[in-house]
Design a protein around this motif. Structure first.
Motif, PDB file in Angstrom:
ATOM      1  N   ARG A 164      66.188  41.472  29.331  1.00 49.89           N
ATOM      2  CA  ARG A 164      66.551  40.058  29.306  1.00 49.89           C
ATOM      3  C   ARG A 164      65.342  39.200  29.645  1.00 49.89           C
ATOM      4  O   ARG A 164      64.408  39.632  30.333  1.00 49.89           O
ATOM      5  N   TYR A 165      65.385  37.962  29.164  1.00 51.56           N
ATOM      6  CA  TYR A 165      64.331  36.995  29.468  1.00 51.56           C
ATOM      7  C   TYR A 165      64.960  35.611  29.531  1.00 51.56           C
ATOM      8  O   TYR A 165      65.809  35.268  28.700  1.00 51.56           O
ATOM      9  N   GLY A 166      64.536  34.824  30.529  1.00 50.71           N
ATOM     10  CA  GLY A 166      65.071  33.478  30.676  1.00 50.71           C
ATOM     11  C   GLY A 166      64.033  32.534  31.230  1.00 50.71           C
ATOM     12  O   GLY A 166      63.050  32.953  31.869  1.00 50.71           O
ATOM     13  N   ILE A 167      64.245  31.244  30.993  1.00 50.56           N
ATOM     14  CA  ILE A 167      63.343  30.210  31.476  1.00 50.56           C
ATOM     15  C   ILE A 167      64.156  29.016  31.944  1.00 50.56           C
ATOM     16  O   ILE A 167      65.227  28.720  31.393  1.00 50.56           O
ATOM     17  N   HIS A 168      63.655  28.332  32.985  1.00 54.89           N
ATOM     18  CA  HIS A 168      64.386  27.210  33.577  1.00 54.89           C
ATOM     19  C   HIS A 168      63.398  26.133  33.999  1.00 54.89           C
ATOM     20  O   HIS A 168      62.409  26.413  34.689  1.00 54.89           O
ATOM     21  N   ASP A 169      63.682  24.896  33.573  1.00 56.31           N
ATOM     22  CA  ASP A 169      62.912  23.722  34.004  1.00 56.31           C
ATOM     23  C   ASP A 169      63.834  22.853  34.849  1.00 56.31           C
ATOM     24  O   ASP A 169      64.754  22.221  34.322  1.00 56.31           O
ATOM     25  N   PRO A 170      63.625  22.767  36.172  1.00 56.64           N
ATOM     26  CA  PRO A 170      64.547  22.032  37.036  1.00 56.64           C
ATOM     27  C   PRO A 170      64.380  20.521  36.993  1.00 56.64           C
ATOM     28  O   PRO A 170      65.274  19.788  37.424  1.00 56.64           O
ATOM     29  N   LYS A 188      71.308  27.881  47.386  1.00 63.05           N
ATOM     30  CA  LYS A 188      71.473  29.268  46.956  1.00 63.05           C
ATOM     31  C   LYS A 188      71.489  29.374  45.438  1.00 63.05           C
ATOM     32  O   LYS A 188      71.041  30.382  44.872  1.00 63.05           O
ATOM     33  N   ALA A 189      72.003  28.344  44.766  1.00 68.37           N
ATOM     34  CA  ALA A 189      72.024  28.315  43.301  1.00 68.37           C
ATOM     35  C   ALA A 189      70.735  27.735  42.721  1.00 68.37           C
ATOM     36  O   ALA A 189      70.685  27.391  41.536  1.00 68.37           O
ATOM     37  N   TYR A 190      69.689  27.593  43.535  1.00 72.33           N
ATOM     38  CA  TYR A 190      68.385  27.100  43.117  1.00 72.33           C
ATOM     39  C   TYR A 190      68.443  25.665  42.605  1.00 72.33           C
ATOM     40  O   TYR A 190      67.710  25.288  41.682  1.00 72.33           O
ATOM     41  N   ASN A 191      69.282  24.840  43.233  1.00 73.89           N
ATOM     42  CA  ASN A 191      69.338  23.416  42.921  1.00 73.89           C
ATOM     43  C   ASN A 191      68.902  22.566  44.119  1.00 73.89           C
ATOM     44  O   ASN A 191      69.257  21.396  44.212  1.00 73.89           O
ATOM     45  N   THR A 218      80.915  43.815  35.701  1.00 73.71           N
ATOM     46  CA  THR A 218      80.656  44.203  34.313  1.00 73.71           C
ATOM     47  C   THR A 218      79.246  43.861  33.853  1.00 73.71           C
ATOM     48  O   THR A 218      78.928  44.035  32.680  1.00 73.71           O
ATOM     49  N   ASN A 219      78.393  43.369  34.761  1.00 74.84           N
ATOM     50  CA  ASN A 219      77.036  42.992  34.386  1.00 74.84           C
ATOM     51  C   ASN A 219      76.145  44.223  34.223  1.00 74.84           C
ATOM     52  O   ASN A 219      76.321  45.225  34.917  1.00 74.84           O
ATOM     53  N   SER A 220      75.185  44.107  33.339  1.00 69.61           N
ATOM     54  CA  SER A 220      74.244  45.200  33.117  1.00 69.61           C
ATOM     55  C   SER A 220      73.161  45.249  34.180  1.00 69.61           C
ATOM     56  O   SER A 220      72.514  46.290  34.362  1.00 69.61           O
ATOM     57  N   PHE A 221      72.933  44.125  34.879  1.00 69.19           N
ATOM     58  CA  PHE A 221      71.936  44.039  35.933  1.00 69.19           C
ATOM     59  C   PHE A 221      72.633  43.876  37.284  1.00 69.19           C
ATOM     60  O   PHE A 221      73.807  43.511  37.358  1.00 69.19           O
ATOM     61  N   ALA A 222      71.873  44.120  38.350  1.00 71.21           N
ATOM     62  CA  ALA A 222      72.451  44.019  39.691  1.00 71.21           C
ATOM     63  C   ALA A 222      72.811  42.579  40.041  1.00 71.21           C
ATOM     64  O   ALA A 222      73.802  42.337  40.729  1.00 71.21           O
ATOM     65  N   ASP A 223      72.015  41.619  39.584  1.00 68.85           N
ATOM     66  CA  ASP A 223      72.242  40.205  39.894  1.00 68.85           C
ATOM     67  C   ASP A 223      72.103  39.361  38.639  1.00 68.85           C
ATOM     68  O   ASP A 223      71.372  39.741  37.713  1.00 68.85           O
ATOM     69  N   PRO A 224      72.764  38.195  38.608  1.00 71.67           N
ATOM     70  CA  PRO A 224      72.535  37.270  37.492  1.00 71.67           C
ATOM     71  C   PRO A 224      71.145  36.668  37.575  1.00 71.67           C
ATOM     72  O   PRO A 224      70.492  36.686  38.624  1.00 71.67           O
ATOM     73  N   MET A 225      70.662  36.120  36.467  1.00 72.37           N
ATOM     74  CA  MET A 225      69.366  35.456  36.440  1.00 72.37           C
ATOM     75  C   MET A 225      69.455  34.109  37.159  1.00 72.37           C
ATOM     76  O   MET A 225      70.533  33.539  37.332  1.00 72.37           O
ATOM     77  N   ILE A 226      68.299  33.611  37.553  1.00 74.03           N
ATOM     78  CA  ILE A 226      68.259  32.298  38.201  1.00 74.03           C
ATOM     79  C   ILE A 226      68.803  31.232  37.270  1.00 74.03           C
ATOM     80  O   ILE A 226      69.611  30.382  37.675  1.00 74.03           O
ATOM     81  N   ALA A 231      77.912  33.261  31.384  1.00 77.03           N
ATOM     82  CA  ALA A 231      77.281  34.096  32.401  1.00 77.03           C
ATOM     83  C   ALA A 231      78.090  34.149  33.689  1.00 77.03           C
ATOM     84  O   ALA A 231      78.140  35.184  34.357  1.00 77.03           O
ATOM     85  N   LEU A 232      78.736  33.025  34.057  1.00 76.66           N
ATOM     86  CA  LEU A 232      79.495  32.986  35.301  1.00 76.66           C
ATOM     87  C   LEU A 232      80.976  33.264  35.088  1.00 76.66           C
ATOM     88  O   LEU A 232      81.709  33.454  36.066  1.00 76.66           O
ATOM     89  N   ILE A 233      81.441  33.282  33.847  1.00 80.56           N
ATOM     90  CA  ILE A 233      82.814  33.719  33.580  1.00 80.56           C
ATOM     91  C   ILE A 233      82.906  35.235  33.727  1.00 80.56           C
ATOM     92  O   ILE A 233      83.883  35.768  34.238  1.00 80.56           O
ATOM     93  N   ALA A 234      81.855  35.936  33.299  1.00 82.03           N
ATOM     94  CA  ALA A 234      81.843  37.401  33.368  1.00 82.03           C
ATOM     95  C   ALA A 234      81.901  37.869  34.813  1.00 82.03           C
ATOM     96  O   ALA A 234      81.266  37.293  35.703  1.00 82.03           O
TER      97      ALA A 234
END
Length: 545
Positions: free
Chosen positions: A467-473, A374-377, A222-230, A215-218
């Motif tokens: 797209r769909y994504g999930i994150h458990d911090p 900013k990277a949600y960490n 060239t992304n299909s969306f305006a921003d990457p997912m969280i 996701a971060l190499i691309a």
């Protein structure tokens, strides 16, 4: 008679052809310039006049022509300028400079649920000031914004020979918050030199993109969306972003079916070294007027001790191309006629990360802290010295305008030391009420995944993507999951990524609960732990010259 006529006609055509060819060689030639044909003489008229008048011999005339040809070759510029995915300057085979400009302009409309206006987000962002009272980012109304989120200028090419390459990129991106006037200010993105002399062992040295997760190499272009997912941003190798400073060795993915990339990095992100981080606060013994009783509270101050600066980050990525060469662009804009597929595994070890900088009023390493949040960490801040082990597994496939991309992540968040001989904040400022103070916080590990599917319904022009994504911090906390669903429509005006319009919608649901170091629990507050829901609409135009 008919045969004789045909022979005569054929003879005349051959004669004319020989005459034209002779005239073109001896007298000059027609050259197309600025869309018009112009006659260019290949001879020097003075030299020709002397030869025709018998002043010089044919041998002298030929020698004179060679002298003039040599002079013209030495004085004629040997550089070219053309436009092909940027402005290109070439000087023979020894030097090339490509200039590219990426500009994205955007309108965003966001709608927030009631929880954003009451409980807000107290766990992810950077929140300055003491935490004696509850503090959180809140949104009391919907928002409308215009921005230029990405404005980047790139200088790239080769020098000395085509396999000795360089890349210098500068970004003037705008950010939602103008911290210390940083929004729109020029920042170095890439600055590296590379040797591609050995295709199976190319070397890059400097500040560059870390070859870790897909996701971060691309490229963002060239992304299909305006921003990457969280979830895509959270699992950066250095927990900050796609760039770091170091050295990488990799194979040329355009040449081989099985590829690798290994790197050694500073591990603290772009434009920063470990000497730029510090233990920012320290608790001193209680003080008071000499001869009088000690003061009842302690004192904190900015503490600039450096330690663990010899540690580095290490990354490995292995990729196997199952079929064809799918590359890293998200959609199948080339409308592949044969299947393109690849699977890859990445590992990053980033030890001795100093997260003792608390979210309070210290400013020693605020730039570092802002990148983490900013990277949600941001939940990790104030938790101590961490050793991070991050794993990722990704898959991509493209065929006849269809594309699918999926990636799974897991990060082992080991606390090496909770304070390393210091304390992240002044204990005298912490209330003792059991309503505010709980047991020590243990976050555990983090994981996440996403899937994205796209289809060019009009080849090379119109793409629809979901797209769909999930994150458990933090696996040891609850009510803190982030879930994201998105739909995008992108249109390319010229069949490339250079001239595009993107319309996308995202539904982002984020749990407001879970404890975090140096952030008071406040479980007793009404609504704490409720889902924060944002519905976001983007309209973005991309110009990439």
């Amino acid at each position: 008679m008919r045969i004789s006529g045909f022979v005569i006609l054929l003879t005349m055509m051959i004669s004319l052809t020989q005459a034209v060819q002779s005239w073109a060689v001896e007298e000059g030639q027609f050259v197309k310039k600025d869309g018009k044909w112009e006659y260019y003489s290949g001879e020097d008229p003075g030299l020709k006049y002397l030869y025709l008048k018998g002043v010089i011999t044919e041998e002298e005339y030929n020698k004179g022509l060679k002298v003039l040809e040599t002079r013209e070759r030495l004085t004629k510029p040997n550089f070219t300028v053309d436009v092909n995915n940027g402005l290109n300057f070439r000087v023979g085979e020894k030097f090339q400079l490509k200039l590219r400009l990426l500009t994205q302009v955007r309108y965003t409309h966001s709608m927030y649920n009631e929880a954003w206006g009451t409980i807000g987000d107290s766990r992810n962002p950077e929140i300055l000031g003491g935490q004696v009272e509850y503090r959180a980012f809140r949104y009391l109304s919907d928002s409308n914004t215009f921005s230029a989120p990405r404005v980047q200028l790139q200088f790239m090419g080769h020098a000395f020979d085509p396999d000795f390459r360089y890349n210098v990129s500068v970004a003037l991106n705008q950010t939602p918050w103008d911290q210390e006037g940083g929004s729109g200010r020029a920042n170095l993105v890439d600055a590296y030199i590379a040797s591609w002399h050995i295709p199976w062992a190319t070397i890059q040295v400097g500040q560059q993109r870390v070859w870790f997760n897909r996701a971060l190499i691309a490229s963002a272009a060239t992304n299909s969306f305006a921003d990457p997912m969280i979830v895509q941003s959270v699992f950066a190798s250095n927990l900050q972003g796609s760039r770091d400073v170091g050295i990488s060795i990799s194979s040329d993915e355009d040449k081989y079916k099985f590829n690798y990339a290994v790197g050694v990095w500073g591990g603290v992100g772009a434009n920063l070294t470990r000497e730029g981080t510090a233990v920012s606060q320290n608790v001193l013994p209680q003080t008071g007027t000499p001869g009088a009783p000690n003061a009842g509270t302690t004192r904190t101050y900015n503490y600039d001790t450096r330690f663990l600066t010899g540690e580095m980050m290490y990354t490995v990525r292995l990729l196997y191309k199952i079929a064809g060469n799918p590359g890293y662009g998200q959609g199948d804009i080339l409308n592949s006629r044969t299947p393109q597929a690849a699977i890859a595994f990445g590992y990053a070890f980033d030890p001795a990360q100093n997260y003792l900088s608390s979210i309070r009023s210290d400013i020693v390493e605020r730039a570092f802290r802002q990148r983490v949040t900013k990277a949600y960490n941001g939940r990790l801040l104030g938790g101590g010295i961490y050793d991070f082990h991050t794993y990722e597994l990704d898959f991509i496939a493209k065929y006849q305008g269809w594309s699918i991309q999926a990636e799974g992540f897991y990060r082992d968040q080991n606390v090496r030391n909770a304070d390393s001989g210091t304390r992240p904040f002044d204990l005298g400022t912490i209330p003792t009420s059991p309503l505010a103070v709980g047991p020590p916080v243990s976050l555990g590990d983090a994981w996440g995944w996403y899937v994205q599917v796209g289809k060019y319904v009009i080849p090379r022009k119109l793409e629809v993507a979901v797209r769909y994504g999930i994150h458990d911090p933090s696996t040891r906390q609850t009510h803190d999951l982030t879930k994201e669903l998105g739909v995008a429509l992108s249109y390319s005006f010229d069949g490339t990524y250079n001239n595009r319009l993107i319309l996308d919608y995202s539904n982002i649901t984020m749990g407001s609960g879970g404890r975090a170091p140096d952030r008071f629990p406040f479980e007793n507050l009404p609504g704490f732990g409720r889902d924060l829901v944002e519905n976001r609409f983007n309209v973005q135009y991309q110009f990439y010259f």
